[in-house]
Design an enzyme around this catalytic site. Structure first.
Site, PDB file in Angstrom:
ATOM      1  CG  HIS A   1      -1.908  -1.079   1.320  1.00 57.85           C
ATOM      2  ND1 HIS A   1      -2.116  -1.818   2.457  1.00 57.85           N
ATOM      3  CD2 HIS A   1      -2.774  -1.563   0.399  1.00 57.85           C
ATOM      4  CE1 HIS A   1      -3.085  -2.705   2.240  1.00 57.85           C
ATOM      5  NE2 HIS A   1      -3.484  -2.581   0.992  1.00 57.85           N
TER       6      HIS A   1
ATOM      7  CE  LYS B   1     -21.194 -10.284   6.009  1.00 61.13           C
ATOM      8  NZ  LYS B   1     -20.799 -10.566   4.624  1.00 61.13           N
TER       9      LYS B   1
ATOM     10  NE  ARG C   1      -2.419  -8.175  -4.003  1.00 63.40           N
ATOM     11  CZ  ARG C   1      -3.173  -8.709  -3.066  1.00 63.40           C
ATOM     12  NH1 ARG C   1      -2.659  -9.028  -1.915  1.00 63.40           N
ATOM     13  NH2 ARG C   1      -4.454  -8.934  -3.270  1.00 63.40           N
TER      14      ARG C   1
ATOM     15  CB  SER D   1      -4.202  -6.788   4.750  1.00 60.45           C
ATOM     16  OG  SER D   1      -3.822  -5.557   4.205  1.00 60.45           O
TER      17      SER D   1
END
Ligand code: PNS
Length: 173
Positions: A24, A48, A99, A137
């Site tokens: 990022h 969520k 990516r 992540s």
């Protein structure tokens, strides 16, 4: 908006950023080279079961921006449709990183939907460095919660904060 702001090239770099990675960071640096102002914007209530709350993610990214003196960056959050938010801050571009081909499929779909909603807003894509093509992540969350080293995978200014936070996380994520 003042006359000088009217000529500014403004973009929004949206994402979940749970947490913000060196991938990022690389995309952000490329965006900063092209734009006068970059809004790094965390989607509110998008995931969520995020590990880091939206507040934590916004605070972490702001900390990195402060440490690195990134003067052209505005850190925030948004709700609802991305294109509405992009318009609300006076931007005309969205930034995304790519990516691999799996990202392309997903980005292709988001792009088509966003273009349908807002034909005047364009998305600019930056290809990840080859050494970041494996980075995610979710991988960082998994390594961190299991006690592995995330050095070099997250911005240096965030490493300790993320390590400490992930230590407190149950390792079943
Ligand atoms: O980091 P992510 O999770 O890949 O980011 C996804 C994001 C935030 C760009 C996307 O979920 C989004 O734009 N959500 C806002 C809702 C929206 O505008 N939906 C219409 C296009 S899919």
């Amino acid at each position: 908006m003042s006359e000088s702001e009217g000529n500014m090239r403004i973009c929004v770099y949206p994402g979940s950023f749970d947490p913000f990675t060196v991938g990022h960071h690389d995309v952000l640096e490329h965006a900063l080279a092209m734009f006068d102002c970059v809004y790094v914007s965390v989607l509110n209530n998008g995931m969520k079961h995020p590990v880091f709350s939206v507040d934590e993610r916004v605070e972490m990214i702001q900390h990195m921006v402060d440490v690195e003196h990134m003067q052209k960056v505005v850190v925030g959050r948004f709700d609802g449709l991305l294109v509405d938010y992009v318009r609300s801050v006076g931007a005309s571009y969205i930034i995304r990183g790519l990516r691999a081909t799996m990202d392309f499929e997903y980005e292709f779909q988001i792009n088509a939907l966003n273009r349908h909603l807002a034909p005047d807003i364009d998305t600019v894509y930056f290809m990840a460095r080859p050494e970041h093509s494996f980075l995610s992540s979710s991988g960082i969350r998994e390594i961190g919660t299991m006690g592995g080293s995330i050095k070099g995978l997250v911005p240096e200014s965030l490493e300790d904060i993320i390590v400490e936070r992930l230590k407190k996380q149950p390792s079943d994520c």
